[in-house]
Design a protein around this motif. Structure first.
Motif, PDB file in Angstrom:
ATOM      1  N   GLU A   1       0.831  -1.190   0.000  1.00  0.00           N
ATOM      2  CA  GLU A   1       0.000   0.000   0.000  1.00  0.00           C
ATOM      3  C   GLU A   1       0.873   1.251   0.000  1.00  0.00           C
ATOM      4  OE1 GLU A   1      -2.704  -0.164   3.266  1.00  0.00           O
ATOM      5  OE2 GLU A   1      -3.287  -2.231   2.892  1.00  0.00           O
TER       6      GLU A   1
ATOM      7  N   GLU B   1     -13.641  -3.270   3.014  1.00  0.00           N
ATOM      8  CA  GLU B   1     -12.435  -2.739   3.660  1.00  0.00           C
ATOM      9  C   GLU B   1     -11.224  -3.617   3.343  1.00  0.00           C
ATOM     10  OE1 GLU B   1     -14.063   0.609   4.984  1.00  0.00           O
ATOM     11  OE2 GLU B   1     -11.976   0.033   5.241  1.00  0.00           O
TER      12      GLU B   1
ATOM     13  N   LYS C   1     -10.161  -2.896  -0.197  1.00  0.00           N
ATOM     14  CA  LYS C   1      -9.456  -1.615  -0.287  1.00  0.00           C
ATOM     15  C   LYS C   1      -8.036  -1.744   0.240  1.00  0.00           C
ATOM     16  CE  LYS C   1     -13.412   1.553   0.009  1.00  0.00           C
ATOM     17  NZ  LYS C   1     -14.083   2.597   0.833  1.00  0.00           N
TER      18      LYS C   1
ATOM     19  N   SER D   1      -5.723  -3.294  -2.186  1.00  0.00           N
ATOM     20  CA  SER D   1      -5.685  -2.608  -3.483  1.00  0.00           C
ATOM     21  C   SER D   1      -6.478  -3.362  -4.538  1.00  0.00           C
ATOM     22  CB  SER D   1      -4.232  -2.423  -3.956  1.00  0.00           C
ATOM     23  OG  SER D   1      -3.504  -1.665  -3.030  1.00  0.00           O
ATOM     24  N   GLY D   2      -7.603  -3.984  -4.128  1.00  0.00           N
ATOM     25  CA  GLY D   2      -8.482  -4.664  -5.066  1.00  0.00           C
ATOM     26  C   GLY D   2      -8.099  -6.090  -5.364  1.00  0.00           C
TER      27      GLY D   2
ATOM     28  N   TYR E   1     -14.923  -0.596  -4.179  1.00  0.00           N
ATOM     29  CA  TYR E   1     -13.624  -0.599  -3.515  1.00  0.00           C
ATOM     30  C   TYR E   1     -12.545   0.023  -4.395  1.00  0.00           C
ATOM     31  CZ  TYR E   1     -13.127  -4.877  -6.324  1.00  0.00           C
ATOM     32  OH  TYR E   1     -13.099  -5.797  -7.348  1.00  0.00           O
TER      33      TYR E   1
END
Length: 691
Positions: free
Chosen positions: A413, A651, A654, A657-658, A691
């Protein structure tokens, strides 16, 4: 009074009147040709002769030249400007002895002179009288009268002609003096214009370090002096061995000459080394190569002047001037052309040296900035803060891959410290003494990423004012870190793949291949596998990047590192802000540890910086309200079990990152199988937009 005496007196009066008329005629006529016409008309009334000619003595006294001639229709013609020897001729005797000389047989006299032998048999036989023309200070020449063969002037006629010669001498001396003064005045004006041109060009070349501006300034002054139609400057491109036009000043041109590029032969180089200007007439232009000749004819160029540009270091190119008027340039222009080309050559050599120094300085400055950024880096491998198993796992992988030259792909992330890990890999590799170059692919417009990566040549695109080295060149034998690699456009991905695979590339605007030795570390927060399925990322490029992937855990998965990071940030920031913060409240530390930190380490650092700014005493002032608000925003209340389940899946997606499957993906975070998670997503209507 006796009749004979009256006739003699009347004849004398006639001669005096003739002399007065001759004096007035000489003063009134604009040139020597007109003077001779008036003399023949006036003198023929009192003396019988067929022709009259004026010969001037040369400056060195070795010859005489016919400058004016007037004759009756039946007399022989002589060519104006004929130059004949002085010594041994009747003209020479007349000038030397300063007395009239009678030539009984003019044809025999002419046959003795080679320059006039061809004219000896033209016309009927003649005799001649030669009268010297001189003043008290100087011998000027002679006045010749042609008469029928065998005839002679009477003593009175000879006296009259001698007087006429004296009048002609005075007028001639005045005319010569006036002509000399005018000629000297013209020479002074030409010298003034020449010196003014040289001064203008000198002032321009000493103030211009840009080659294009130097040529444009010089061409304006040249056009004003020579009144030429175009001025062009061609320089030798050492890579292509061609003469290429740099600046063409041609206000009335049609554009045919701008793109002329000619091969440079050894003969051309030798001619340039001589640095000798040339005037090229229409006949010389016809001998030029057909491609050049056609363009010059299209522009109606009838005359040219060419001056080589070069220094002691060798030829640089040439300066060319052209005119639509055939005789616009003369041999007298060669001297000033030589001086102009010498001035411009010196300035051009300085400008090119300045350009090379500027390019070298810019290259060194780029490397210095990168090295300084490397030195000023806030973290290195030893400064990595944390002791959690998740972080230790990453550091173990760093130690394994760092000594190799393999490509590394960092995934995680935003804000997890991917650049920090990349620097750690570089600092523990054999390339540690070379440059660490970084580029954030998402921070630069997509149209400029290629230029940033591979560099460009001057003029490759609008705004490319000089050559620029790309990041690949700067990172040669070092490490190149490409952050946000997933944001590279599909059009650029094949070029990047080739650069990574072959370790070679070309700058924009150049066909020269550059070879490098670069280790690549790439980073992204995107799911590249998903991008491949959506045709947003090349599969072969992904395989080339994914040689050694490292997954960097988010901060919420290494909560035991949060207290260490908080103490580290507080210590560093308090020193920078000159504050003495000694403690952190326990409730504040617990809140910091339990916070979700969606922005990871970057968010934590910024939050601690805000807390240090707010702190006035020795205890850290943590804005707890902001922490609670952030936690509430990240854990929004739900009303039903299905809503809570849906929120938890969103959540997790997300945070990953998918990514649905794989290490650190949503399925792993939720403890579900990939197929189970996909079924739940369909059942709960979770779309990609959620998301």
């Amino acid at each position: 009074m006796p009749i004979g005496e009256l006739e003699s007196r009347s004849a004398a009066d006639g001669r005096y009147r003739t002399l007065l008329e001759v004096s007035g005629a000489i003063a009134a006529q604009p040139n020597l040709k007109a003077v001779l016409q008036s003399l023949r008309r006036l003198l023929s009334q009192v003396v019988a002769f067929d022709s009259i000619g004026l010969l001037l003595l040369s400056d060195n006294g070795s010859s005489v030249r016919l400058v004016a001639f007037d004759r009756s229709p039946e007399a022989r013609e002589f060519e104006i400007g004929t130059q004949v020897p002085y010594a041994g001729t009747a003209v020479g005797r007349a000038i030397e002895e300063q007395k009239p000389i009678y030539i009984a047989d003019q044809q025999a006299e002419l046959l003795r002179i080679p320059q006039l032998a061809s004219q000896a048999r033209l016309g009927p036989p003649h005799s001649a009288y030669i009268f010297p023309i001189s003043t008290s200070g100087k011998k000027l020449g002679a006045l010749g009268f042609g008469i029928a063969q065998g005839d002679q002037f009477s003593p009175d006629d000879v006296e009259l002609m001698t007087s006429v010669s004296s009048y002609v001498a005075v007028a001639l001396e005045s005319a010569v003096a006036t002509d000399a003064a005018q000629r000297y005045q013209r020479q002074l004006a030409q010298e003034r214009d020449r010196l003014q041109l040289l001064l203008e060009i000198n002032n321009q070349v000493v103030t211009q370090l840009d080659v294009n501006e130097l040529f444009r300034s010089a061409s304006a002054s040249i056009r004003k002096y020579f009144a030429n139609d175009f001025t062009g400057f061609w320089l030798i491109d050492k890579q292509s061995n061609k003469l290429e036009c740099v600046v063409l000043d041609f206000p009335g041109g049609k554009g045919f000459l701008a793109d002329i590029a000619a091969e440079v032969t050894d003969q051309d180089l030798e001619r340039m080394r001589t640095r000798t200007p040339e005037i090229r007439s229409q006949q010389d232009i016809e001998k030029l190569p057909p491609a050049v000749l056609e363009r010059l004819k299209a522009e109606s160029i009838a005359a040219m002047a060419v001056a080589p540009l070069g220094t002691s270091n060798g030829p640089l190119g040439l300066m060319s001037m052209g005119s639509k008027r055939p005789n616009n340039f003369g041999q007298g222009d060669l001297d000033i052309l030589s001086q102009i080309s010498a001035q411009i050559s010196l300035a051009l050599d300085n400008a090119l040296a300045y350009g090379r120094l500027s390019a070298s300085r810019n290259r060194l400055e780029d490397e210095r900035l990168y090295l300084e950024s490397e030195i000023r880096a806030e973290y290195n491998f030893e400064d990595l803060v944390g002791k959690s198993p998740a972080l230790r796992k990453v550091l173990d992988q760093v130690e394994i891959v760092a000594p190799t030259g393999s490509t590394v792909l960092l995934r995680g992330e935003t804000g997890t410290g991917k650049e920090l890990i990349a620097r750690a890999i570089h600092s523990h590799s054999p390339r540690r003494d070379r440059t660490f170059v970084r580029l954030n692919c998402a921070a630069i417009p997509s149209g400029l990423v290629e230029s940033e990566l591979f560099g460009h040549e001057k003029g490759a695109f609008t705004g490319a004012l000089m050559q620029k080295r790309g990041r690949f060149e700067l990172a040669d034998r070092g490490t190149l870190f490409l952050d946000e690699i997933g944001d590279i456009s599909p059009e650029l991905q094949p070029k990047l793949l080739r650069a990574l695979q072959e370790q070679e590339f070309e700058r924009l605007g150049s066909n020269k291949t550059i070879h490098v030795d670069v280790r690549l570390i790439a980073a992204t927060h995107r799911d590249l596998s998903l991008m491949i399925r959506n045709n947003q990322f090349r599969e072969d490029l992904f395989y080339r990047l994914n040689v050694f992937p490292i997954e960097i855990p988010p901060l919420r998965e290494r909560r035991e590192d949060i207290p260490l990071l908080v103490h580290y940030f507080v210590s560093r920031l308090s020193r920078l802000m000159q504050k003495r913060i000694k403690s952190i409240p326990k409730p504040a530390m617990e809140a910091l540890t339990n916070s979700p930190w969606p922005g990871n380490v970057r968010e934590l650092e910024n939050f601690i910086e805000r807390a240090v700014i707010l702190t006035q005493g020795d205890e850290l002032n943590v804005p707890m309200a902001e922490l609670k608000k952030s936690a509430a925003w990240n854990t929004a209340p739900v009303s039903t079990f299905h809503a809570a389940e849906r929120q938890a899946i969103i959540e997790a997606l997300k945070a990953a990152s998918g990514r649905i499957s794989g290490r650190g993906a949503a399925a792993e975070r939720l403890g579900l199988k990939r197929t189970t998670l996909q079924n739940k997503m369909r059942r709960l209507n979770i779309a990609k937009a959620d998301y």
